[in-house]
Design a protein around this motif. Structure first.
Motif, PDB file in Angstrom:
ATOM      1  N   ILE A 223      51.858 -21.192   1.108  1.00  0.00           N
ATOM      2  CA  ILE A 223      52.090 -20.329   2.269  1.00  0.00           C
ATOM      3  C   ILE A 223      51.905 -18.870   1.889  1.00  0.00           C
ATOM      4  O   ILE A 223      51.375 -18.070   2.674  1.00  0.00           O
ATOM      5  N   ASN A 224      52.338 -18.476   0.676  1.00  0.00           N
ATOM      6  CA  ASN A 224      52.119 -17.104   0.221  1.00  0.00           C
ATOM      7  C   ASN A 224      50.633 -16.762   0.206  1.00  0.00           C
ATOM      8  O   ASN A 224      50.223 -15.685   0.654  1.00  0.00           O
ATOM      9  N   LEU A 225      49.806 -17.681  -0.307  1.00  0.00           N
ATOM     10  CA  LEU A 225      48.370 -17.413  -0.413  1.00  0.00           C
ATOM     11  C   LEU A 225      47.722 -17.336   0.964  1.00  0.00           C
ATOM     12  O   LEU A 225      46.868 -16.468   1.216  1.00  0.00           O
ATOM     13  N   LEU A 226      48.109 -18.223   1.861  1.00  0.00           N
ATOM     14  CA  LEU A 226      47.558 -18.168   3.222  1.00  0.00           C
ATOM     15  C   LEU A 226      47.936 -16.861   3.911  1.00  0.00           C
ATOM     16  O   LEU A 226      47.117 -16.263   4.627  1.00  0.00           O
ATOM     17  N   ALA A 227      49.160 -16.402   3.692  1.00  0.00           N
ATOM     18  CA  ALA A 227      49.600 -15.152   4.310  1.00  0.00           C
ATOM     19  C   ALA A 227      48.826 -13.965   3.759  1.00  0.00           C
ATOM     20  O   ALA A 227      48.414 -13.071   4.503  1.00  0.00           O
ATOM     21  N   LEU A 228      48.606 -13.926   2.447  1.00  0.00           N
ATOM     22  CA  LEU A 228      47.849 -12.844   1.842  1.00  0.00           C
ATOM     23  C   LEU A 228      46.441 -12.759   2.419  1.00  0.00           C
ATOM     24  O   LEU A 228      45.907 -11.671   2.624  1.00  0.00           O
ATOM     25  N   ALA A 229      45.841 -13.916   2.690  1.00  0.00           N
ATOM     26  CA  ALA A 229      44.457 -13.930   3.182  1.00  0.00           C
ATOM     27  C   ALA A 229      44.385 -13.659   4.681  1.00  0.00           C
ATOM     28  O   ALA A 229      43.707 -12.717   5.124  1.00  0.00           O
TER      29      ALA A 229
ATOM     30  N   ALA B  90      42.433 -14.232  11.610  1.00  0.00           N
ATOM     31  CA  ALA B  90      41.630 -15.447  11.697  1.00  0.00           C
ATOM     32  C   ALA B  90      40.479 -15.335  10.715  1.00  0.00           C
ATOM     33  O   ALA B  90      39.945 -14.246  10.477  1.00  0.00           O
ATOM     34  N   MET B  91      40.098 -16.474  10.139  1.00  0.00           N
ATOM     35  CA  MET B  91      38.967 -16.503   9.216  1.00  0.00           C
ATOM     36  C   MET B  91      38.200 -17.796   9.405  1.00  0.00           C
ATOM     37  O   MET B  91      38.797 -18.848   9.702  1.00  0.00           O
TER      38      MET B  91
ATOM     39  N   GLN C  73      38.301 -16.999  -0.142  1.00  0.00           N
ATOM     40  CA  GLN C  73      39.339 -16.002  -0.404  1.00  0.00           C
ATOM     41  C   GLN C  73      40.499 -16.605  -1.190  1.00  0.00           C
ATOM     42  O   GLN C  73      41.045 -15.968  -2.097  1.00  0.00           O
ATOM     43  N   LEU C  74      40.880 -17.829  -0.843  1.00  0.00           N
ATOM     44  CA  LEU C  74      41.955 -18.498  -1.577  1.00  0.00           C
ATOM     45  C   LEU C  74      41.549 -18.746  -3.033  1.00  0.00           C
ATOM     46  O   LEU C  74      42.357 -18.577  -3.953  1.00  0.00           O
ATOM     47  N   GLU C  75      40.296 -19.135  -3.220  1.00  0.00           N
ATOM     48  CA  GLU C  75      39.808 -19.355  -4.590  1.00  0.00           C
ATOM     49  C   GLU C  75      39.831 -18.059  -5.376  1.00  0.00           C
ATOM     50  O   GLU C  75      40.203 -18.032  -6.560  1.00  0.00           O
ATOM     51  N   LEU C  76      39.446 -16.954  -4.733  1.00  0.00           N
ATOM     52  CA  LEU C  76      39.457 -15.649  -5.395  1.00  0.00           C
ATOM     53  C   LEU C  76      40.876 -15.241  -5.773  1.00  0.00           C
ATOM     54  O   LEU C  76      41.115 -14.752  -6.894  1.00  0.00           O
ATOM     55  N   LEU C  77      41.828 -15.408  -4.866  1.00  0.00           N
ATOM     56  CA  LEU C  77      43.216 -15.034  -5.159  1.00  0.00           C
ATOM     57  C   LEU C  77      43.775 -15.850  -6.318  1.00  0.00           C
ATOM     58  O   LEU C  77      44.448 -15.301  -7.210  1.00  0.00           O
TER      59      LEU C  77
ATOM     60  N   ARG D 186      37.714  -6.145   1.067  1.00  0.00           N
ATOM     61  CA  ARG D 186      38.441  -5.554   2.191  1.00  0.00           C
ATOM     62  C   ARG D 186      39.711  -6.348   2.508  1.00  0.00           C
ATOM     63  O   ARG D 186      40.757  -5.770   2.812  1.00  0.00           O
ATOM     64  N   VAL D 187      39.638  -7.666   2.425  1.00  0.00           N
ATOM     65  CA  VAL D 187      40.806  -8.506   2.694  1.00  0.00           C
ATOM     66  C   VAL D 187      41.909  -8.220   1.677  1.00  0.00           C
ATOM     67  O   VAL D 187      43.096  -8.123   2.020  1.00  0.00           O
TER      68      VAL D 187
END
Length: 881
Positions: A537-543, A551-552, A560-564, A714-715
């Protein structure tokens, strides 16, 4: 029944037939775990063994006999050589009985006297005394029933019937602890010429202390009787003096003032009950299973290994009322003593309050101001707990975080703890930070209301009953991460070489005490953040919350999740941070399952979105881990409105802004350490292709606005941009009002109102804009750095460094946002200020300029009108000022 060996037969023949028969009958009901597993290694081979047990009892003798037989130790039922004792065992405490009550008048010291007399005149003789502690039902298993919990081991010397029930219900969880033997001859030689009676009393006292220490380590300290603690507090000299002072000041009798102090103590003191704690643990197991999908502890073994010999103070993050119960339950379930917990007096509700009190909660008022007697009584109570070695737990944030960030610490309990230790530094104090991470909060909706300006709802029994509906939901997983512990003694030694000489007068305050407490508080918060758990949930919120419409496209979100995850793995925040093992596609699936995100089907590719109230709630979980990506977010922010900047400028501006980010997010580095982190993050972005290093690595350049790498950058940047918007609001409001016109409190209110209006106009999902504490912290940091100060009339004044900060803000914040803020505050942007860094004059060389370069007109037109095929929600680059 298995055939008895010759050795066992010989062993059993030393006891009466009825004793052996009772042992046979008891054997199916008792399963013994020895500690250590091979106690024979502890014994000397040339001296007779005499066992000392804590309490006299037929069942304890049977258990000891069997444990010795299974371990290959001498039988406790055989006669003891050199003495007239028919058994090689004795008990320190006896209970009179109506059937087996013989020898009631014998002193518990008498066995020691017999042993000493047996060695008199024979210097070559020795007897080794082995203390043995026996516990029946120390930790009921998951299959244990309600009565098993009630009849588990405690401090009370129970009767024979209760002991029989404990054996029947909990006998399979019996622990027999063998301590290292004591050579009676060695002790006598150390003492020299002694009288047997006096030596016997001393040995009995030492042995009782030993048994109490072992029992406290296994089942917790003996605070079952609140009366003993209350009496100790009221009889303490500081409290008696405060009572007398109150009686004189208010012109009342000493007895009436004493009654007032007694009433305060009864309001404060815990009434710790082992049966209640065990019963609550039994009930909570089912409760947690219905509420959560799992509770995980990380680095607990490190915390347990560090605790022996210390007075442990647990200092967890505070995000939910469940924090109290979760940590205590997990500690108890792991075989660790449940701490006494400091709770607000608002939780002392009917029915609930007494249960919490018996579970170890002690209650304190929100403010001690104007009540000197209450302050002295409470301080003395904390000192008594520390003096007795009772583990404690309190939340230094003072209250639950409404935004998901750690709150600025309130040092009241820390001051009491430090001063109590200074008064009697017998046992070193260890602070154990704990990060508690959730995937969904029961209080989420109430937090939104409070941040929007609604008053905090007062706790009440009716309100609790109304809120039971939240228990029908599922709240995902919970993580308890134990951070790096903090010892108090090194901090004191660093502050003063003479700290041990500090007076024991509670009213005396050493001049270095405030700095020690401030350092301790900050270190606790830093270590809590260093132990963060990053869940899906933390990662989804960050993205998702870093996009304009939250929305993405699914492919973009996966990337983006892979990058984080790659960022957190390549540049780990600390060795105690934990990261979800789920792959990006599994993270998205889990977010949908938890109801946080919604999938919108589309022929050109699905879109994942979060809207309305869930988006506001999700910001809480973004803020939980915002500190982990703060370095990366700053680097990315430098390229929000600039295509090109020099590496040196990114580092230089980072050094300027770092103290404010550090104070807000409790980051662990000093300025130089932060600069090193910036360098490592820039290198990571270059390796990933998000930035390109040109000009022999001195210049950094991102791709155009529609580029995938620029979009990802940017994200990352937008996760921290609201902090810089808040900073700009505070500066703009101060400059608009001018020097010597507004106080710090007034500026705080102006900033909050400005932020709220800005949130309504352009940032509708920014709940931290409503948090006054964030503005208060920024203003305080400005004052600490002497950028802003208070004049003789209490008004704020400032110097030219504030204008430098305004200039630097133009690098990060878009022109539209700056103008919106200035419009609300009634200020105007001063174009006469010194030029921003990106337009500073470059040296006359053939190489590109070191600072960021303005985009050409064709670039501006292209980026303003290009259609981003892959990122329909990605904003184009703002034009450069």
């Amino acid at each position: 029944m298995p055939t008895m060996t010759t050795a066992e037969s010989s062993y059993r023949s030393r006891a009466p037939w009825w004793f052996n028969l009772a042992g046979h009958l008891l054997e199916p009901w008792v399963r013994i775990r020895r500690d250590p597993a091979e106690p024979a290694a502890l014994l000397q081979t040339d001296a007779p063994v005499c066992y000392a047990i804590e309490r006299d009892g037929f069942s304890d003798a049977l258990i000891l006999d069997r444990a010795c037989r299974e371990a290959g130790l001498p039988s406790p039922m055989q006669p003891l050589p050199f003495t007239r004792r028919r058994r090689s065992v004795f008990a320190l405490a006896r209970r009179d009985g109506w059937l087996f009550g013989r020898n009631r008048k014998r002193s518990p010291n008498e066995p020691f006297g017999q042993l000493v007399r047996a060695l008199e005149g024979f210097p070559d003789r020795d007897i080794q005394i082995v203390p043995v502690s026996i516990y029946v039902g120390r930790a009921p298993t998951r299959e244990s029933g309600w009565f098993s919990v009630l009849f588990s081991e405690n401090w009370v010397m129970v009767g024979r019937f209760r002991r029989m029930l404990a054996l029947l219900l909990n006998g399979r969880d019996t622990v027999v602890h063998f301590s290292a033997p004591v050579s009676l001859r060695s002790v006598l030689n150390e003492e020299g010429e002694v009288r047997p009676e006096r030596f016997a009393r001393k040995m009995a006292r030492v042995m009782r202390t030993h048994f109490r220490r072992i029992r406290a380590a296994v089942i917790g300290p003996d605070l079952s009787h609140r009366r003993t603690v209350v009496d100790a507090v009221l009889n303490a000299e500081p409290v008696r003096s405060a009572i007398a002072s109150t009686a004189t000041k208010e012109n009342i009798t000493y007895a009436k003032a004493w009654q007032r102090a007694h009433k305060m103590m009864m309001e404060i003191a815990a009434d710790y009950s082992h049966p209640v704690v065990r019963s609550a643990s039994f009930l909570l197991r089912n409760f947690w299973n219905k509420l959560y999908d799992g509770i995980t502890m990380h680095h607990f073994d490190k915390a347990r290994a560090a605790a022996p010999g210390y007075e442990v103070v647990y200092v967890p993050s505070h995000r939910s009322h469940a924090d109290y119960l979760l940590l205590s339950y997990q500690l108890h379930d792991s075989g660790v003593v449940v701490p006494h917990i400091a709770a607000g007096v608002n939780l002392n509700l009917p029915v609930i309050g007494p249960i919490l009190r018996r579970g170890g909660a002690f209650f304190l008022r929100r403010s001690f101001k104007g009540n000197a007697l209450y302050s002295v009584v409470f301080n003395e109570y904390v000192a008594q707990l520390i003096d007795r070695g009772v583990p404690m737990e309190y939340f230094i944030e003072g209250g639950r975080s409404r935004t998901g960030r750690l709150l600025a610490p309130r040092a009241g309990m820390l001051v009491m703890t430090v001063r109590a230790f200074l008064r009697a530094p017998r046992r070193p104090v260890l602070f154990q930070p704990v990060y508690i991470g959730y995937e969904k909060l029961m209080e989420g909706k109430s937090y939104i209301g409070e941040l929007s300006g609604k008053p905090k709802e007062k706790e009440s029994l009716i309100g609790l009953l109304r809120g039971l509906g939240v228990l029908r939901q599922r709240y995902g997983h919970v993580a308890l991460n134990f951070g790096e512990p903090i010892e108090l003694t090194p901090l004191l030694e660093a502050a003063s070489n003479q700290w041990r000489d500090t007076t024991t007068d509670p009213s005396t305050k050493p001049e270095w005490l405030s700095s020690v407490v401030d350092q301790l508080a900050e270190k606790i918060q830093i270590n809590i953040n260093r132990a963060a758990d990053v869940n899906p949930i933390n990662l989804l919120a960050l993205a998702l919350l870093s996009t304009p419409k939250h929305a993405m496209a699914e492919n973009d979100l996966l990337a983006q999740l892979e990058l984080l995850k790659a960022l957190l793995e390549a540049l780990p925040y600390s060795d105690r941070m934990t990261l979800t093992p789920l792959a990006p596609d599994a993270i998205i699936a889990y977010g949908e399952q938890m109801g946080w995100i919604t999938r919108v089907r589309h022929p050109l590719g699905d879109v994942l979105t979060v809207e309305g109230e869930p988006a506001v709630l999700l910001s809480y979980f973004r803020n939980n881990v915002l500190h982990l990506t703060a370095v990366a977010a700053w680097v990315a922010c430098c390229f929000l409105n600039n295509r090109r900047m020099s590496r040196a400028s990114v580092i230089r501006l980072g050094r300027i802004i770092y103290p404010f980010i550090q104070g807000e997010l409790f980051l662990p580095w000093d300025t130089e350490g932060f600069a090193m982190q910036l360098q490592a993050t820039i290198d990571f972005f270059v390796r990933r292709g998000l930035l390109e290093a040109v000009g022999e690595g001195r210049l950094l350049e991102r791709g155009p606005g529609q580029d995938d790498a620029a979009y990802q950058l940017r994200v990352i940047a937008r996760s921290l941009i609201q902090a810089f918007e808040r900073y700009y609001i505070a500066i703009a409001a101060l400059v608009k009002n001018g020097p010597h016109t507004i106080t710090a409190s007034e500026l705080e209110n102006v900033c909050t109102l400005t932020a709220q209006r800005l949130s309504l106009l352009s940032e509708p999902l920014a709940p931290e804009f409503f948090d006054k504490a964030l503005f208060r912290g920024f203003i305080q940091k400005l004052r600490e750095r002497r950028i802003v100060w208070t004049d003789a009339n209490g008004k704020l004044d400032y110097d030219s460094a504030l204008e430098d900060m305004v200039r630097d803000a133009r690098v990060i914040l878009a022109r539209e946002m700056r103008h919106s803020i200035l419009k609300i505050t009634g200020g105007e942007e001063r174009e006469t200020l010194r030029p921003a860094p990106e337009t500073e004059q470059a040296p006359a060389t053939s190489e590109p300029a070191a600072e960021s370069q303005p985009m050409t007109t064709s670039e501006e037109l292209h980026e303003r009108h290009v259609i981003a095929e892959h990122h329909e929600h990605a904003p184009v680059d703002h034009e450069k000022d």
